[in-house]
Design a protein around this motif. Structure first.
Motif, PDB file in Angstrom:
ATOM      1  N   VAL A   1       0.846  -1.206   0.000  1.00  0.00           N
ATOM      2  CA  VAL A   1       0.000   0.000   0.000  1.00  0.00           C
ATOM      3  C   VAL A   1       0.879   1.254   0.000  1.00  0.00           C
ATOM      4  O   VAL A   1       0.670   2.180  -0.784  1.00  0.00           O
ATOM      5  N   LEU A   2       1.898   1.273   0.847  1.00  0.00           N
ATOM      6  CA  LEU A   2       2.767   2.452   0.935  1.00  0.00           C
ATOM      7  C   LEU A   2       3.941   2.314  -0.030  1.00  0.00           C
ATOM      8  O   LEU A   2       4.351   1.194  -0.357  1.00  0.00           O
ATOM      9  N   ASP A   3       4.485   3.452  -0.478  1.00  0.00           N
ATOM     10  CA  ASP A   3       5.720   3.361  -1.256  1.00  0.00           C
ATOM     11  C   ASP A   3       6.902   3.409  -0.285  1.00  0.00           C
ATOM     12  O   ASP A   3       6.719   3.554   0.934  1.00  0.00           O
ATOM     13  N   GLU A   4       8.112   3.301  -0.831  1.00  0.00           N
ATOM     14  CA  GLU A   4       9.276   3.164   0.057  1.00  0.00           C
ATOM     15  C   GLU A   4       9.440   4.339   1.007  1.00  0.00           C
ATOM     16  O   GLU A   4       9.727   4.173   2.178  1.00  0.00           O
ATOM     17  N   GLN A   5       9.214   5.540   0.438  1.00  0.00           N
ATOM     18  CA  GLN A   5       9.399   6.734   1.258  1.00  0.00           C
ATOM     19  C   GLN A   5       8.390   6.755   2.408  1.00  0.00           C
ATOM     20  O   GLN A   5       8.721   7.085   3.550  1.00  0.00           O
ATOM     21  N   GLU A   6       7.154   6.364   2.089  1.00  0.00           N
ATOM     22  CA  GLU A   6       6.108   6.370   3.119  1.00  0.00           C
ATOM     23  C   GLU A   6       6.396   5.326   4.201  1.00  0.00           C
ATOM     24  O   GLU A   6       6.220   5.589   5.396  1.00  0.00           O
ATOM     25  N   SER A   7       6.848   4.136   3.770  1.00  0.00           N
ATOM     26  CA  SER A   7       7.217   3.120   4.765  1.00  0.00           C
ATOM     27  C   SER A   7       8.308   3.674   5.680  1.00  0.00           C
ATOM     28  O   SER A   7       8.265   3.507   6.903  1.00  0.00           O
ATOM     29  N   LYS A   8       9.289   4.358   5.065  1.00  0.00           N
ATOM     30  CA  LYS A   8      10.419   4.894   5.857  1.00  0.00           C
ATOM     31  C   LYS A   8       9.943   5.918   6.870  1.00  0.00           C
ATOM     32  O   LYS A   8      10.420   5.958   8.002  1.00  0.00           O
ATOM     33  N   ILE A   9       9.002   6.769   6.427  1.00  0.00           N
ATOM     34  CA  ILE A   9       8.480   7.788   7.349  1.00  0.00           C
ATOM     35  C   ILE A   9       7.918   7.099   8.594  1.00  0.00           C
ATOM     36  O   ILE A   9       8.207   7.464   9.730  1.00  0.00           O
ATOM     37  N   VAL A  10       7.105   6.059   8.351  1.00  0.00           N
ATOM     38  CA  VAL A  10       6.469   5.358   9.470  1.00  0.00           C
ATOM     39  C   VAL A  10       7.529   4.668  10.336  1.00  0.00           C
ATOM     40  O   VAL A  10       7.532   4.797  11.568  1.00  0.00           O
ATOM     41  N   GLU A  11       8.459   3.969   9.681  1.00  0.00           N
ATOM     42  CA  GLU A  11       9.478   3.215  10.435  1.00  0.00           C
ATOM     43  C   GLU A  11      10.331   4.158  11.274  1.00  0.00           C
ATOM     44  O   GLU A  11      10.641   3.875  12.429  1.00  0.00           O
ATOM     45  N   HIS A  12      10.696   5.311  10.672  1.00  0.00           N
ATOM     46  CA  HIS A  12      11.527   6.280  11.374  1.00  0.00           C
ATOM     47  C   HIS A  12      10.812   6.771  12.648  1.00  0.00           C
ATOM     48  O   HIS A  12      11.405   6.876  13.714  1.00  0.00           O
ATOM     49  N   ARG A  13       9.528   7.017  12.509  1.00  0.00           N
ATOM     50  CA  ARG A  13       8.769   7.499  13.677  1.00  0.00           C
ATOM     51  C   ARG A  13       8.674   6.418  14.755  1.00  0.00           C
ATOM     52  O   ARG A  13       8.718   6.712  15.945  1.00  0.00           O
ATOM     53  N   LEU A  14       8.546   5.169  14.326  1.00  0.00           N
ATOM     54  CA  LEU A  14       8.490   4.077  15.315  1.00  0.00           C
ATOM     55  C   LEU A  14       9.798   4.010  16.094  1.00  0.00           C
ATOM     56  O   LEU A  14       9.806   3.875  17.318  1.00  0.00           O
ATOM     57  N   VAL A  15      10.914   4.115  15.358  1.00  0.00           N
ATOM     58  CA  VAL A  15      12.220   4.056  16.018  1.00  0.00           C
ATOM     59  C   VAL A  15      12.332   5.209  17.021  1.00  0.00           C
ATOM     60  O   VAL A  15      12.810   5.038  18.151  1.00  0.00           O
ATOM     61  N   GLU A  16      11.852   6.394  16.615  1.00  0.00           N
ATOM     62  CA  GLU A  16      11.894   7.534  17.538  1.00  0.00           C
ATOM     63  C   GLU A  16      11.078   7.289  18.805  1.00  0.00           C
ATOM     64  O   GLU A  16      11.375   7.812  19.863  1.00  0.00           O
TER      65      GLU A  16
END
Ligand SMILES: Cc1cc2nc3c(=O)[nH]c(=O)nc-3n(C[C@H](O)[C@H](O)[C@H](O)COP(=O)(O)OP(=O)(O)OC[C@H]3O[C@@H](n4cnc5c(N)ncnc54)[C@H](O)[C@@H]3O)c2cc1C
Length: 432
Positions: free
Chosen positions: A179-194
């Protein structure tokens, strides 16, 4: 006329409203096996994080139900005897019907690994599951979350907000890849790590380990082990087709219905997560697991049951959700392919999102405010809006209205296009 509805979810409730709009006198019975009756399933995410009290999940009052004028039977339907037009219930009672709606929803795919039946291996299908998760969640303890889509993130966030240390295991190399593109996945993953979540890519649980019937950890395919006190999973859902199968109704992945939500038995209808809906736009039968469509399907089914022939026209799927704290709206067709973390369909998901034709993509934004449009020849086919939601409303209207965007297509697709501004201007010019 005796109308019977199996399932007390949003599709069933909407069906009663529709029946009553046509037939004030008919006998309406709803049968439900959820001890809490009708409540907001999308709201369970906010109940888990503690932002909503469970009382806030119930959209209807006792007075609303009285006005709808139906009888509620607590219980579980075991069999549909089509010839006799009778339902067999748990506990040996039976109930006749003239028109029947099956609106029994979908359930979590099971985690298939040794140890998956230990106490503390948890899913999130309904309010009782959410209460159970909260019972097991302990500040300072460790959780492992497995799966993809919206529900897996809701589990992650719920457990983080309850003070747990969370390992989130992804089978593939990114979050919600179909559903998400790579950039969108990264945005979500980055926020989870934070938020302190530990992400593990290419990670697959092959065993849940335990002691005295309680979870102690997981063993992964690559040989690693993680210690934990609970395992929560959301690896996809499957429509509850057992009743329909027993009654020899036509099923595929869900119960097959025509555009009138009618099964191959003219007196039996199906709607919501359990139904596989014919989409005239694509000529395919698809599954959705979305609140809005379940409600619309239930309403259309109710009208048809009461004799007011009404086709259900599937509109582009639309979902406003929160991904790692970021409000995200997903409209129309936005992705393609398969997601290693989800078998079939996830909650809050639509198969239509993944039927991406050869279309161009226009995108703009950085980090939290992000906008991606899927641009067809003359219309917009889909959009993802993350963060600032100013454009969700116009985009939903432009996409669902099949509005001709030829006049701005080139500008949208030009390098470094200010996509948001182009849409804002276009929308303003249409309103004037
Ligand atoms: C945790 C979670 C998060 C979600 N997030 C979103 C979101 O962000 N956005 C979105 O649009 N959608 C979301 N959804 C999906 C949305 O809630 C569903 O699409 C919608 O609730 C489907 O409604 P329904 O009436 O078809 O089925 P359900 O709401 O599942 O209701 C079916 C009912 O039938 C009962 N039942 C089953 N079998 C029997 C039987 N044999 N006899 C009697 N009763 C029976 C079940 O117990 C249940 O109460 C989410 C769902 C969950 C669980």
């Amino acid at each position: 006329m005796k109308y019977v509805i199996i399932g007390s979810g949003v599709a069933g409730i909407a069906a009663i409203e529709a029946i009553r709009s046509v037939d004030a006198a008919g006998d309406v019975v709803m049968i439900g096996d959820d001890p809490h009756g009708f409540y907001s399933c999308p709201g369970l995410a906010y109940y888990l994080t503690g932002e909503l009290h469970d009382k806030a999940l119930f959209p209807r009052t006792a007075d609303d139900y009285r006005k709808m004028n139906f009888r509620y039977v607590k219980g579980r339907v075991k069999n549909i005897l089509r010839e006799q037009h009778i339902l067999e219930m748990d506990g040996q009672t039976s109930l006749p019907y003239d028109r029947l709606l099956i609106a029994v929803g979908a359930q979590a795919m099971p985690l298939e690994a040794p140890g998956a039946n230990l106490e503390g291996v948890l899913k999130l299908d309904h309010l009782e599951d959410a209460k159970r998760i909260l019972k097991f969640a302990r500040r300072g303890k460790t959780a492992v979350v497995v799966g993809g889509g919206i529900t897996a993130l809701e589990l992650v966030e719920g457990l983080v907000s309850r003070g747990m240390k969370v390992h989130y295991l992804l089978r593939g190399d990114r979050y919600w890849s179909n559903v998400l593109d790579e950039q969108e996945s990264k945005i979500v993953e980055h926020r989870l790590v934070e938020e302190g979540v530990k992400l593990h890519y290419h990670a697959e649980v092959i065993e849940v380990t335990g002691k005295n019937n309680r979870v102690t950890g997981v063993r992964l395919l690559d040989g690693k082990t993680l210690k934990c006190d609970l395992v929560a999973y959301a690896i996809g859902i499957r429509p509850r087709v057992e009743l329909a199968k027993g009654a020899e109704l036509a099923i595929d992945r869900g119960i097959l219905v025509n555009e009138y939500l009618q099964t191959n038995d003219p007196d039996i209808f199906a709607a919501g997560d359990v139904a596989q809906i014919y989409d005239p736009a694509t000529g395919r039968s698809v599954l959705d697991s979305l609140w809005g469509p379940a409600r619309q399907q239930g309403y259309a089914a109710g009208l048809n049951m009461a004799g007011k022939k009404t086709a259900y026209i599937k509109s582009p799927p639309f979902n406003v959700t929160r991904l790692a704290g970021l409000t995200t709206t997903i409209i129309g067709t936005v992705g393609r392919g398969k997601d290693a973390d989800v078998v079939g369909i996830a909650r809050g998901d639509s198969e239509t999102w993944r039927q991406l034709p050869d279309a161009m993509v226009a995108q703009t934004g950085f980090d939290v405010n992000h906008l991606r449009l899927v641009v067809g020849d003359k219309t917009l086919l889909g959009a993802i809006v993350m963060g600032d939601q100013k454009l969700s409303f116009p985009l939903e209207k432009i996409i669902s209205g099949n509005i001709d965007i030829s006049s701005i297509r080139e500008r949208l697709l030009s390098p470094n296009a200010r996509v948001g501004e182009v849409i804002t201007e276009f929308w303003a010019s249409r309103k004037n």
